[in-house]
Design a protein around this motif. Structure first.
Motif, PDB file in Angstrom:
ATOM      1  N   ILE A   3       0.825  -1.094   0.038  1.00 18.69           N
ATOM      2  CA  ILE A   3      -0.039   0.012   0.018  1.00 18.69           C
ATOM      3  C   ILE A   3       0.902   1.389  -0.166  1.00 18.69           C
ATOM      4  O   ILE A   3       1.782   1.417   0.848  1.00 18.69           O
ATOM      5  CB  ILE A   3      -0.729   0.077   1.227  1.00 18.69           C
ATOM      6  N   GLU A   4       0.378   2.135  -0.709  1.00 21.19           N
ATOM      7  CA  GLU A   4       1.499   3.520  -0.804  1.00 21.19           C
ATOM      8  C   GLU A   4       0.934   4.301   0.168  1.00 21.19           C
ATOM      9  O   GLU A   4      -0.385   4.866   0.180  1.00 21.19           O
ATOM     10  CB  GLU A   4       1.504   4.190  -2.126  1.00 21.19           C
ATOM     11  N   ILE A   5       1.658   4.657   1.252  1.00 18.54           N
ATOM     12  CA  ILE A   5       1.133   5.702   1.964  1.00 18.54           C
ATOM     13  C   ILE A   5       2.124   6.742   2.183  1.00 18.54           C
ATOM     14  O   ILE A   5       3.346   6.539   2.252  1.00 18.54           O
ATOM     15  CB  ILE A   5       1.164   4.767   3.607  1.00 18.54           C
TER      16      ILE A   5
ATOM     17  N   THR B  58      11.688   5.956  10.458  1.00 18.38           N
ATOM     18  CA  THR B  58      10.898   5.665  11.515  1.00 18.38           C
ATOM     19  C   THR B  58       9.469   5.548  11.375  1.00 18.38           C
ATOM     20  O   THR B  58       8.606   4.813  12.150  1.00 18.38           O
ATOM     21  CB  THR B  58      11.184   6.445  12.646  1.00 18.38           C
ATOM     22  N   PHE B  59       8.899   6.324  10.401  1.00 18.15           N
ATOM     23  CA  PHE B  59       7.479   6.220  10.166  1.00 18.15           C
ATOM     24  C   PHE B  59       7.076   4.967   9.572  1.00 18.15           C
ATOM     25  O   PHE B  59       6.219   4.479   9.692  1.00 18.15           O
ATOM     26  CB  PHE B  59       7.100   7.515   9.210  1.00 18.15           C
ATOM     27  N   LYS B  60       7.991   4.536   8.704  1.00 18.37           N
ATOM     28  CA  LYS B  60       7.348   3.206   8.047  1.00 18.37           C
ATOM     29  C   LYS B  60       7.328   1.916   8.931  1.00 18.37           C
ATOM     30  O   LYS B  60       6.767   1.072   8.963  1.00 18.37           O
ATOM     31  CB  LYS B  60       8.302   2.816   6.755  1.00 18.37           C
ATOM     32  N   GLN B  61       8.224   2.233   9.991  1.00 14.64           N
ATOM     33  CA  GLN B  61       8.652   1.172  11.105  1.00 14.64           C
ATOM     34  C   GLN B  61       7.488   1.271  12.004  1.00 14.64           C
ATOM     35  O   GLN B  61       6.768   0.205  12.364  1.00 14.64           O
ATOM     36  CB  GLN B  61       9.761   1.203  11.867  1.00 14.64           C
ATOM     37  N   LEU B  62       6.789   2.620  12.110  1.00 17.16           N
ATOM     38  CA  LEU B  62       5.679   2.766  12.924  1.00 17.16           C
ATOM     39  C   LEU B  62       4.429   2.371  12.081  1.00 17.16           C
ATOM     40  O   LEU B  62       3.513   2.056  12.804  1.00 17.16           O
ATOM     41  CB  LEU B  62       5.379   4.275  13.104  1.00 17.16           C
ATOM     42  N   LEU B  63       4.433   2.368  10.916  1.00 21.57           N
ATOM     43  CA  LEU B  63       3.482   1.851  10.165  1.00 21.57           C
ATOM     44  C   LEU B  63       3.316   0.370  10.087  1.00 21.57           C
ATOM     45  O   LEU B  63       2.254  -0.310  10.352  1.00 21.57           O
ATOM     46  CB  LEU B  63       3.464   2.154   8.584  1.00 21.57           C
ATOM     47  N   MET B  64       4.540  -0.394  10.516  1.00 20.29           N
ATOM     48  CA  MET B  64       4.314  -1.744  10.774  1.00 20.29           C
ATOM     49  C   MET B  64       3.824  -1.931  12.129  1.00 20.29           C
ATOM     50  O   MET B  64       2.796  -2.817  12.437  1.00 20.29           O
ATOM     51  CB  MET B  64       5.773  -2.443  10.686  1.00 20.29           C
ATOM     52  N   VAL B  65       4.052  -1.177  13.081  1.00 25.40           N
ATOM     53  CA  VAL B  65       3.514  -1.500  14.571  1.00 25.40           C
ATOM     54  C   VAL B  65       2.103  -1.081  14.095  1.00 25.40           C
ATOM     55  O   VAL B  65       1.088  -1.715  14.944  1.00 25.40           O
ATOM     56  CB  VAL B  65       4.224  -0.117  15.542  1.00 25.40           C
TER      57      VAL B  65
ATOM     58  N   PHE C 251       4.691   0.913   0.650  1.00 27.04           N
ATOM     59  CA  PHE C 251       5.832   1.542   0.154  1.00 27.04           C
ATOM     60  C   PHE C 251       5.424   2.752  -0.211  1.00 27.04           C
ATOM     61  O   PHE C 251       4.433   3.416   0.116  1.00 27.04           O
ATOM     62  CB  PHE C 251       5.982   0.647  -1.197  1.00 27.04           C
ATOM     63  N   GLN C 252       6.237   3.823  -0.808  1.00 21.73           N
ATOM     64  CA  GLN C 252       6.111   5.001  -1.148  1.00 21.73           C
ATOM     65  C   GLN C 252       7.259   5.620  -1.779  1.00 21.73           C
ATOM     66  O   GLN C 252       8.441   5.285  -1.770  1.00 21.73           O
ATOM     67  CB  GLN C 252       6.147   5.820   0.324  1.00 21.73           C
TER      68      GLN C 252
ATOM     69  N   ASP D  58      10.650   3.525  -1.041  1.00 20.35           N
ATOM     70  CA  ASP D  58      10.863   3.161   0.152  1.00 20.35           C
ATOM     71  C   ASP D  58       9.810   2.154   0.649  1.00 20.35           C
ATOM     72  O   ASP D  58       8.519   2.112   0.480  1.00 20.35           O
ATOM     73  CB  ASP D  58      10.535   4.372   1.008  1.00 20.35           C
ATOM     74  N   CYS D  59      10.207   1.018   1.262  1.00 22.38           N
ATOM     75  CA  CYS D  59       9.360   0.038   1.449  1.00 22.38           C
ATOM     76  C   CYS D  59       9.787  -0.656   3.049  1.00 22.38           C
ATOM     77  O   CYS D  59      10.636  -0.650   3.370  1.00 22.38           O
ATOM     78  CB  CYS D  59       9.888  -1.263   0.508  1.00 22.38           C
ATOM     79  N   GLU D  60       8.561  -1.095   3.394  1.00 24.75           N
ATOM     80  CA  GLU D  60       8.796  -2.022   4.578  1.00 24.75           C
ATOM     81  C   GLU D  60       7.570  -2.857   4.850  1.00 24.75           C
ATOM     82  O   GLU D  60       6.564  -3.020   4.281  1.00 24.75           O
ATOM     83  CB  GLU D  60       8.647  -1.092   6.017  1.00 24.75           C
ATOM     84  N   MET D  61       8.281  -4.171   5.468  1.00 30.38           N
ATOM     85  CA  MET D  61       6.906  -5.472   5.789  1.00 30.38           C
ATOM     86  C   MET D  61       7.409  -5.944   7.007  1.00 30.38           C
ATOM     87  O   MET D  61       8.246  -5.943   7.575  1.00 30.38           O
ATOM     88  CB  MET D  61       7.737  -6.365   4.386  1.00 30.38           C
ATOM     89  N   ALA D  62       6.136  -6.341   7.365  1.00 29.35           N
ATOM     90  CA  ALA D  62       6.054  -7.030   8.609  1.00 29.35           C
ATOM     91  C   ALA D  62       6.151  -8.450   8.493  1.00 29.35           C
ATOM     92  O   ALA D  62       5.660  -8.976   7.347  1.00 29.35           O
ATOM     93  CB  ALA D  62       4.745  -6.564   9.250  1.00 29.35           C
ATOM     94  N   PHE D  63       6.393  -9.274   9.716  1.00 29.17           N
ATOM     95  CA  PHE D  63       6.538 -10.628   9.675  1.00 29.17           C
ATOM     96  C   PHE D  63       7.322 -11.256   8.652  1.00 29.17           C
ATOM     97  O   PHE D  63       6.854 -12.182   7.903  1.00 29.17           O
ATOM     98  CB  PHE D  63       5.246 -11.481   9.605  1.00 29.17           C
TER      99      PHE D  63
END
Ligand code: ASP
Length: 582
Positions: free
Chosen positions: A161-163, A199-206, A213-214, A236-241
């Motif tokens: 999801i682009e945020i 830090t924001f993308k990590q907070l989006l994982m929380v 992605f963005q 920029d990307c981040e994934m959980a689990f």
């Protein structure tokens, strides 16, 4: 209606049709009895014709007053061209103009707005809006859009999801200096522009967003090395689990997809190399593996043979340059001067020619027998006809210097082919890096990167040896992406801040929000960011990112078109509660 067609659309099928076109006058050729005008817009070029025999005197006179870059709207009929131009899409036709309107006049532009321009870089940047009218720049911006669309589609199909994340944030140390923005409403306080949305993308994982992605602007106030921009774009990307393997798979997939869709090349599974291996083999954590010339460590073969220069050195290391045994003395001297320049900073270069007749001739023949030199050849992989080049000194510095020479020769010998793509994952980066200036360890990637579990104990004893779950994607000698598996618990993160020299108070003040969040069920997570400008440039077969950016800054970080940065007037400063030192 300003136009019925664009300037790139008409062909023989429309012959006889009445059309309306709008665009810029690129060129006027006035023969008196006939006037040709090249009309340009984003889509192409259409030749207009005014003909004494078919057009009124009034129209001929009006056409005679047209000059470069006038904006006009024309009405006319599509006719077959006498001398066709197969090089452009509209080359079979021209438009016999029946009437036209000047929508806007233009001053004579400061350079010719054609594919080959007489404008130098500075002038083109000052009038970038004119430069953008030229195909070479316009096409690169369109190409960038295409790559962006493919990235968005690919990631969206993979469930990302682009945020958007904020640009006005708090200063976070990620290695570079922050650009800061004074707050008018909060006296004496400043926002910082993000070095990345880390830090924001990590907070989006929380926050449970799972796959983010963005395509996003990042800002770093660094001394500008060649071809760097103070503001640049990341995917920029981040994934959980996820574990490292999951992230490498997705982004290898994305890169492979782009290479296939855009360049039509199929690349096999990307090779992987540890950081240590990359440094040993190429002296570089972003090696260009399109060509060989791998390093061979020659300590055992070159030390203690009477050549004192090598004996005391930490490392003796060499490469074989293919086909370079034919280099003249002068050519070799040039290479020696090249490595001695301050930019490389080497002390010198020892050479050995492996002649076609299998004899070896070197600059150190006094100290080494043919047998010794043969052993060098074997170690470096030199074949008859090759030139062996050897450097010695402090291990880290010498590797960097030999890497610079390897890349230089790669360019000189044409081994870095623009149409060849050799991606590579570099993994197992060190977690920390010693900084001579501050005499402290710094996070090599950033402070949120997790150490490898098996190395955790080394943090107390040999911090420099701890490896991180960090990885870079390298393409043709460029780092195009980098990321890591993150720390996701408060305890480890506080410890990490401690190792990085933050007091508990500093850590709380700067990163309290992240550590607080980690107390509310932060999932294991990790991510990566690709440098979008560089990626686009490489896919576009170019070294420079500048033309792929609509309004780039120059090497001093200035926008010469709008003349920024600039001073603020006293009133604005006072409103921002700022006072200049002098
Ligand atoms: N934020 C990092 C960077 O900009 C990338 C990442 O760790 O995802 O380099």
């Amino acid at each position: 209606m300003y136009r019925s067609h664009t300037c790139g659309e008409l062909n023989a099928q429309q012959i006889g049709k009445k059309v309306t076109l709008s665009g810029w006058v690129q060129k006027v050729r006035n023969k008196g009895f006939m006037i040709w005008v090249d009309l340009r817009d984003r889509y192409g070029l259409t030749q207009l014709i005014f003909d004494e025999e078919r057009s009124s005197k009034e129209l001929m006179d009006k056409a005679g007053s047209l000059a470069r870059e006038f904006v006009i709207q024309v009405e006319g009929t599509v006719i077959e061209r006498e001398s066709k131009n197969p090089n452009i899409a509209t080359g079979e036709i021209e438009v016999l103009v029946e009437d036209f309107k000047i929508l806007n006049s233009s001053k004579t532009p400061p350079f010719t707005i054609e594919d080959d321009t007489d404008g130098g870089e500075d002038l083109r940047m000052k009038y970038r809006y004119l430069d953008i009218r030229r195909n070479p720049v316009k096409n690169k911006l369109m190409f960038r859009h295409q790559v962006g669309m493919k990235v968005r589609n690919y990631l969206s199909n993979e469930g990302f999801i682009e945020i958007e994340t904020p640009y006005l944030i708090k200063s976070t140390p990620e290695g570079a200096r922050d650009f800061v923005v004074p707050s008018r409403m909060n006296e004496g306080q400043f926002y910082a522009l993000p070095q990345s949305p880390q830090t924001f993308k990590q907070l989006l994982m929380v926050g449970g967003m799972d796959k983010y992605f963005q395509i996003v602007k990042c800002f770093r106030d660094e001394d500008l090395r060649a071809d760097r921009q103070p503001e640049f774009t990341q995917i920029d990307c981040e994934m959980a689990f996820v574990e490292q393997e999951d992230i490498l798979n997705i982004f290898e997939g994305l890169t492979r997809h782009l290479l296939k869709e855009i360049k039509g090349v199929d690349v096999a599974e990307f090779p992987r190399m540890t950081y240590d291996e990359a440094m040993k083999k190429y002296g570089n954590d972003k090696p260009d593996i399109r060509f060989g010339m791998e390093f061979a460590e020659l300590d055992d073969l070159a030390k203690n043979k009477g050549f004192n220069v090598f004996d005391q050195q930490e490392l003796v290391v060499g490469i074989a340059v293919p086909g370079a045994a034919v280099y003249t003395r002068k050519e070799i001297d040039n290479l020696i001067s090249w490595v001695k320049r301050p930019q490389v900073g080497a002390n010198g270069l020892v050479w050995a020619k492996y002649n076609e007749d299998s004899s070896l001739k070197s600059s150190v023949d006094k100290f080494y027998s043919q047998e010794d030199l043969k052993a060098w050849a074997q170690a470096t992989g030199a074949k008859p006809g090759d030139l062996i080049l050897v450097m010695a000194g402090d291990a880290a510095k010498t590797r960097t210097q030999l890497s610079a020479l390897r890349m230089h020769l790669g360019n000189e010998l044409g081994l870095r082919k623009a149409d060849e793509f050799a991606p590579l994952w570099v993994v197992d980066f060190p977690l920390l890096e010693w900084d001579e200036e501050t005499e402290r360890f710094h996070a090599m990637h950033h402070p949120f990167t997790s150490p490898k579990k098996e190395d955790f104990a080394l943090l107390e004893t040999e911090p420099g040896k701890v490896r991180a779950n960090a990885y870079d994607l390298v393409l043709n000698g460029n780092e195009i992406g980098g990321g890591s598996i993150r720390i996701h618990d408060k305890e480890t993160q506080s410890q990490m801040f401690k190792y990085l020299g933050f007091t508990p108070e500093e850590a709380k003040e700067q990163f309290g929000f992240l550590m607080d969040a980690f107390q509310y069920g932060a999932p294991p997570h990790g991510g990566i960011a690709f440098g979008f400008d560089r990626l686009v440039a490489i896919l576009g077969g170019q070294e420079s990112i500048r033309d792929f950016i609509a309004f780039p800054k120059n090497n001093s970080g200035r926008d010469v078109m709008i003349d920024a940065p600039a001073k603020l007037d006293a009133e604005q400063l006072s409103e921002l509660h700022l006072q200049l030192k002098s």
